[in-house]
Design a protein around this motif. Sequence first.
Motif, mmCIF file in Angstrom:
data_model
loop_
_atom_site.group_PDB
_atom_site.id
_atom_site.type_symbol
_atom_site.label_atom_id
_atom_site.label_comp_id
_atom_site.label_asym_id
_atom_site.label_seq_id
_atom_site.Cartn_x
_atom_site.Cartn_y
_atom_site.Cartn_z
ATOM 1 N N ARG A 133 0.861 -1.179 0.000
ATOM 2 C CA ARG A 133 0.000 0.000 0.000
ATOM 3 C C ARG A 133 0.898 1.230 0.000
ATOM 4 N NH1 ARG A 133 -5.110 1.041 3.747
ATOM 5 N NH2 ARG A 133 -6.087 0.337 1.834
ATOM 6 N N TRP A 134 0.607 2.134 -0.924
ATOM 7 C CA TRP A 134 1.237 3.444 -0.963
ATOM 8 C C TRP A 134 0.240 4.440 -0.396
ATOM 9 C CZ3 TRP A 134 6.159 4.493 -2.757
ATOM 10 C CH2 TRP A 134 6.797 3.479 -3.488
ATOM 11 N N LEU A 135 0.686 5.275 0.526
ATOM 12 C CA LEU A 135 -0.152 6.331 1.085
ATOM 13 C C LEU A 135 0.503 7.675 0.791
ATOM 14 C CD1 LEU A 135 -0.897 4.689 4.538
ATOM 15 C CD2 LEU A 135 -2.458 4.890 2.599
ATOM 16 N N VAL A 136 -0.299 8.630 0.365
ATOM 17 C CA VAL A 136 0.185 9.955 -0.014
ATOM 18 C C VAL A 136 -0.563 10.975 0.839
ATOM 19 C CG1 VAL A 136 0.318 11.607 -1.920
ATOM 20 C CG2 VAL A 136 0.579 9.153 -2.383
ATOM 21 N N SER A 137 0.179 11.820 1.562
ATOM 22 C CA SER A 137 -0.496 12.823 2.386
ATOM 23 C C SER A 137 0.320 14.115 2.450
ATOM 24 C CB SER A 137 -0.761 12.286 3.789
ATOM 25 O OG SER A 137 0.421 11.791 4.367
ATOM 26 N N PRO A 138 -0.383 15.255 2.373
ATOM 27 C CA PRO A 138 0.319 16.538 2.484
ATOM 28 C C PRO A 138 0.810 16.727 3.917
ATOM 29 C CG PRO A 138 -2.052 16.887 2.407
ATOM 30 C CD PRO A 138 -1.817 15.414 2.215
ATOM 31 N N VAL A 139 2.039 17.242 4.064
ATOM 32 C CA VAL A 139 2.602 17.506 5.387
ATOM 33 C C VAL A 139 3.494 18.740 5.316
ATOM 34 C CG1 VAL A 139 2.608 15.096 6.179
ATOM 35 C CG2 VAL A 139 4.590 15.997 5.001
ATOM 36 N N GLU A 140 3.854 19.182 6.490
ATOM 37 C CA GLU A 140 4.850 20.242 6.596
ATOM 38 C C GLU A 140 5.992 19.674 7.413
ATOM 39 O OE1 GLU A 140 4.904 24.590 8.473
ATOM 40 O OE2 GLU A 140 3.411 24.298 6.881
ATOM 41 N N GLN A 141 7.197 19.818 6.889
ATOM 42 C CA GLN A 141 8.374 19.284 7.571
ATOM 43 C C GLN A 141 9.403 20.399 7.655
ATOM 44 O OE1 GLN A 141 9.663 15.253 6.552
ATOM 45 N NE2 GLN A 141 11.759 16.003 6.425
ATOM 46 N N ALA A 142 9.811 20.718 8.856
ATOM 47 C CA ALA A 142 10.780 21.798 9.085
ATOM 48 C C ALA A 142 10.342 23.095 8.403
ATOM 49 C CB ALA A 142 12.168 21.368 8.610
ATOM 50 N N GLY A 143 9.039 23.374 8.475
ATOM 51 C CA GLY A 143 8.509 24.604 7.901
ATOM 52 C C GLY A 143 8.344 24.593 6.398
ATOM 53 N N VAL A 144 8.543 23.429 5.779
ATOM 54 C CA VAL A 144 8.437 23.312 4.325
ATOM 55 C C VAL A 144 7.259 22.406 3.988
ATOM 56 C CG1 VAL A 144 9.602 22.513 2.221
ATOM 57 C CG2 VAL A 144 10.928 23.588 4.046
ATOM 58 N N SER A 145 6.393 22.887 3.097
ATOM 59 C CA SER A 145 5.268 22.064 2.654
ATOM 60 C C SER A 145 5.759 21.009 1.674
ATOM 61 C CB SER A 145 4.208 22.929 1.970
ATOM 62 O OG SER A 145 3.613 23.773 2.919
#
Length: 187
Positions: A133-145
Amino acid sequence: MTNAALCSLLIATMTMLALPARAAASIDIAVTRNHASKQAYFDIRASGFAHTTPEHVWQVLTDYERQPDFVPNLLRARILSRNGPEVLLEQDGRSGFFIFQRAIHLQVLITEKSPTSIDVALVSGDMTRYSARWLVSPVEQAGVSGTRIDYIGAIEPNFFVPPLIGNAIVQTDIRKMLEAVISELEK
């Protein structure tokens, strides 16, 4: 090859695999060997971060026939049929390293749940068990989208995998795959 030479090769290989990955520090991978119902299989959990949109990730992950252009060890991918969100895909690749190389042929049924997940199930081929299963989700990491990409799988080849290095082989193959996907996404 003598037993001593084979043992030295295995130790050298395992040492190289233990070195930190140079390309994608944001990739986390865990591979465990599970035993259930008289079957043994590799349980895989991997995740990474790409500096791109989930829509772009979706486009790259679902462009199945182009993946051999950038995914190492994937030699060929051909769509056999498509029915809405279901895709019957044939793949040829290889797994392993050094003297432990093995050709792999699979037919898998892919179920797309746009834009967040892709389920992969074995139809036939060189595996006793194969699901992913591949899951794709928007996130912010170290202030970067960006986008978090998760890969969850359970695989068991229908051929011998040396027990001492099986986890390392699977972990290396999955790391290479995820690094290649993220590299392609960030071009």
